[in-house]
Design a protein around this motif. Structure first.
Motif, PDB file in Angstrom:
ATOM      1  N   HIS A 153       0.836  -1.197   0.000  1.00 55.71           N
ATOM      2  CA  HIS A 153       0.000   0.000   0.000  1.00 55.71           C
ATOM      3  C   HIS A 153       0.873   1.251   0.000  1.00 55.71           C
ATOM      4  O   HIS A 153       1.982   1.245   0.530  1.00 55.71           O
ATOM      5  N   HIS A 164      -8.625   3.990   5.362  1.00 58.08           N
ATOM      6  CA  HIS A 164      -8.164   2.646   5.695  1.00 58.08           C
ATOM      7  C   HIS A 164      -7.966   1.861   4.402  1.00 58.08           C
ATOM      8  O   HIS A 164      -8.805   1.889   3.504  1.00 58.08           O
ATOM      9  N   GLU A 166      -7.667  -1.420   1.983  1.00 58.31           N
ATOM     10  CA  GLU A 166      -8.268  -2.747   1.875  1.00 58.31           C
ATOM     11  C   GLU A 166      -7.167  -3.784   1.722  1.00 58.31           C
ATOM     12  O   GLU A 166      -6.247  -3.624   0.912  1.00 58.31           O
ATOM     13  N   ASP A 167      -7.277  -4.869   2.481  1.00 63.66           N
ATOM     14  CA  ASP A 167      -6.229  -5.886   2.472  1.00 63.66           C
ATOM     15  C   ASP A 167      -6.017  -6.511   1.100  1.00 63.66           C
ATOM     16  O   ASP A 167      -4.916  -6.893   0.739  1.00 63.66           O
ATOM     17  N   THR A 245       2.354  -2.423  12.281  1.00 64.88           N
ATOM     18  CA  THR A 245       1.152  -3.008  11.698  1.00 64.88           C
ATOM     19  C   THR A 245       0.559  -2.076  10.660  1.00 64.88           C
ATOM     20  O   THR A 245       0.937  -0.896  10.551  1.00 64.88           O
ATOM     21  N   GLN A 246      -0.397  -2.586   9.900  1.00 62.09           N
ATOM     22  CA  GLN A 246      -1.063  -1.752   8.900  1.00 62.09           C
ATOM     23  C   GLN A 246      -1.796  -0.606   9.572  1.00 62.09           C
ATOM     24  O   GLN A 246      -1.833   0.511   9.053  1.00 62.09           O
ATOM     25  N   ARG A 247      -2.382  -0.851  10.730  1.00 60.39           N
ATOM     26  CA  ARG A 247      -3.078   0.218  11.449  1.00 60.39           C
ATOM     27  C   ARG A 247      -2.087   1.299  11.892  1.00 60.39           C
ATOM     28  O   ARG A 247      -2.386   2.492  11.828  1.00 60.39           O
ATOM     29  N   ASP A 248      -0.899   0.874  12.319  1.00 61.74           N
ATOM     30  CA  ASP A 248       0.134   1.851  12.656  1.00 61.74           C
ATOM     31  C   ASP A 248       0.486   2.708  11.436  1.00 61.74           C
ATOM     32  O   ASP A 248       0.670   3.922  11.546  1.00 61.74           O
ATOM     33  N   GLU A 250      -1.426   3.410   8.879  1.00 60.85           N
ATOM     34  CA  GLU A 250      -2.535   4.333   8.611  1.00 60.85           C
ATOM     35  C   GLU A 250      -2.531   5.499   9.585  1.00 60.85           C
ATOM     36  O   GLU A 250      -2.948   6.608   9.242  1.00 60.85           O
ATOM     37  N   ASP A 251      -2.043   5.252  10.812  1.00 64.78           N
ATOM     38  CA  ASP A 251      -2.010   6.301  11.829  1.00 64.78           C
ATOM     39  C   ASP A 251      -0.855   7.279  11.649  1.00 64.78           C
ATOM     40  O   ASP A 251      -0.890   8.388  12.190  1.00 64.78           O
ATOM     41  N   LYS A 272      -0.731  12.023  15.102  1.00 70.50           N
ATOM     42  CA  LYS A 272      -1.271  10.995  14.213  1.00 70.50           C
ATOM     43  C   LYS A 272      -1.866  11.644  12.961  1.00 70.50           C
ATOM     44  O   LYS A 272      -2.054  12.856  12.905  1.00 70.50           O
TER      45      LYS A 272
END
Length: 596
Positions: A153, A164, A166-167, A245-248, A250-251, A272
């Protein structure tokens, strides 16, 4: 500085003394591609490999010269590119520069070009059937360099903070090349030839020249910087000691390469991509400036609604709900959301010398980072700052115009019924003009509330506030310059221009604003200097109206001031919310709700 660049730091870069030892003991290039992230567990940072792209000037010139001619085979092309290279880094560099210098818009569109030739691949890139990373990998293989294509990504065109990923969707591809004993990122597409910000001449809106440049940031990019924009599907290809992580991902704040080129970083670990306001609707974004850039970097911003992209609220520009200020090496953007909802804060920057800052050329600001600001619930009434000239609050830039602040260093000032502000002149100034602003009050009424004295090199501004509330103060001046006669004997006087968020602000320099609240209970009563009409020069006694200032006058000072109700038992509700985070982390807040 380097240790604060990323929110997700790792100690995978090695000390300078270890780097020097590795440079003195160069290992042979491996026959087999090592596994990521590094066979030694550590890697030299980019600045340890080279500190200035000019170190590759001779190598770059080879690539530029080769690019002027067409090569029929990859073997011929690579032989010409790397034949004089002395290291694997130089080999990767010539390939990178040959690709990034190509002008795909002017290349031959011959449909008969074979796809397995250099020109055929470039034509495929132009028409979207091939990719930059495929070309870079092909050339690296011919040059004997290990290179891999990485998928994942990216925060590319169209991305907005808070999105967010998408995987199942592959957003982008890039490459890693093995040089200097470690895997290192190369993004030829993002580093490729692009139109640079052209220099505008005067106010005619004409471009002096079209200039193209490449982006060196995307050659051997450090993993801790690369992770802000690219997230691989395989964690080991983050090349970080501690993958995130992916969430990290995105943040992480949405930043552009210019952010790292100027050495900027976030001093707060809680910065963030999405920032939430407090109950008063306030949220602060702070950016740290390296010491060597403090006198050169200037910032600007824009605030708009996240969904509608509108930039006004009840007919008022959303920019008036943001306080931009600089304290020490920290630039702060304090957003006061006028209502609940989501906003986009765009931050811009440019590097100029003090001399350039004072010239007639407009300043072109470049996008550097963006944040989504969310106000879930607003418990106070927020009003815009007074309608002062757009720009930075605080005395930081005043020094460029010959004013050294003495009494007030902070952009936020708490004052009593009267306020005295002092500066020392370090340069000869002329035509000092002061303008006081307050929402809902005419300028002519406020013009009688402010005056100043000049004693030797000391300038003292005296303000008597007519009522409680929030005020803004702009001070205009110009640096006295020598007059030169033209061939006809006429005198020409140099005029200063400056660009702000709305373009050129007349012929005036915005240097700073002070924001403050008149808090008689904090500062006490009875020790105020009485303003004597015999000891001050009112602007209007000199016959100069604030709305009719000379074209040579430069906006040098600006203040916003808030005065509380003097004898109010319900003092906390007297003024709307104004808050500033200072360099040492302290918060100065005035909870205000009844401003005009």
């Amino acid at each position: 500085m380097m240790a604060a660049i990323s929110l997700y730091l790792d100690d995978s870069t090695i000390p300078d003394e270890t780097a020097e030892a590795l440079n003195d003991n160069v290992q042979p290039y491996p026959d087999k591609a090592p596994l990521p992230p590094s066979p030694h567990g550590v890697a030299q940072a980019k600045f340890q490999l080279y500190s200035d792209p000019l170190e590759f000037a001779h190598i770059d010139q080879i690539a530029i010269s080769v690019a002027q001619e067409e090569q029929k085979t990859f073997t011929d092309l690579v032989r010409m590119l790397v034949g004089k290279c002395g290291s694997d880094i130089e080999k990767a560099r010539t390939i990178f520069r040959w690709i990034t210098v190509q002008n795909l818009n002017t290349m031959n569109s011959d449909d008969n070009l074979r796809g397995d030739t250099p020109m055929g691949l470039l034509r495929g890139i132009k028409h979207g059937t091939e990719s930059y990373h495929a070309l870079f990998k092909r050339l690296c293989s011919y040059a004997g360099l290990h290179c891999v294509v990485i998928r994942g990504h990216s925060k590319s065109a169209g991305y907005q903070p808070g999105v967010h990923f998408e995987d199942s969707r592959i957003q982008n591809s890039w490459t890693a090349v093995y040089v200097a004993g470690a895997w290192r990122f190369v993004q030829c597409h993002w580093g490729a030839r692009r139109l640079a910000n052209a220099k505008e001449v005067g106010t005619k809106g004409k471009f002096e020249s079209l200039r193209y440049e490449y982006d060196d940031h995307y050659f051997l990019t450090d993993p801790r910087e690369f992770i802000y924009e690219f997230f691989p599907l395989q964690p080991e290809w983050q090349l970080l000691k501690n993958p995130i992580t992916q969430r990290d991902f995105e943040d992480l704040p949405f930043v552009k390469s210019l952010f790292f080129r100027y050495g900027l970083y976030f001093p707060d670990s809680n910065t963030k991509a999405v920032m939430f306001t407090d109950a008063t609707g306030a949220a602060t974004v702070r950016i740290a400036i390296p010491t060597n850039m403090q006198s050169n970097l200037i910032f600007n911003y824009n605030l708009r609604f996240y969904e509608s992209k509108g930039d006004t609220y009840d007919g008022v520009s959303l920019k008036r709900f943001v306080m931009q200020s600089v304290l020490g090496n920290i630039v702060s953007f304090r957003v006061h959301a006028p209502n609940s909802g989501a906003f986009l804060l765009d931050i811009f920057v440019n590097s100029v010398t003090p001399k350039e800052y004072l010239t007639v050329e407009p300043i072109v600001f470049k996008f550097v980072c963006k944040f989504k600001i969310i106000c879930e619930e607003l418990q106070t009434v927020v009003v815009p700052f007074p309608d002062c000239a757009s720009g930075e609050w605080g005395p930081t830039k005043a020094r460029l115009f010959g004013l050294i602040p003495i009494s007030h260093q902070d952009p936020l000032v708490f004052a009593g019924r009267e306020l005295e502000i002092q500066f020392r002149k370090s340069k000869p100034l002329t035509n000092v003009i002061v303008m006081l602003h307050k929402n809902g009050v005419e300028k002519k009424r406020l013009s009688k509330c402010i005056s100043y004295t000049i004693v030797d090199d000391l300038i003292t501004f005296l303000i008597g506030f007519p009522e409680e509330g929030q005020y803004g103060l702009d001070v205009y001046t110009r640096i006295k310059s020598s007059h030169k006669s033209d061939e006809n004997g006429h005198h020409n006087h140099h005029q200063h221009l400056v660009a702000n968020g709305n373009g050129i602000h007349g012929e005036k320099h915005l240097v700073y604003h002070y924001s403050g609240s008149n808090n008689v209970d904090r500062l006490g009563r009875g020790k105020r200097k009485k303003i004597s009409s015999s000891s001050v020069r009112s602007l209007f006694e000199t016959g100069v109206d604030a709305d009719e200032s000379s074209d040579d006058d430069s906006l040098t000072v600006g203040y916003t001031i808030v005065r509380k109700h003097w004898n109010s038992a319900n003092e906390k509700n007297a003024i709307s919310s104004i808050s500033l985070t200072t360099l040492n982390g302290h918060h100065y807040t005035s909870n205000n709700s009844n401003l005009a």
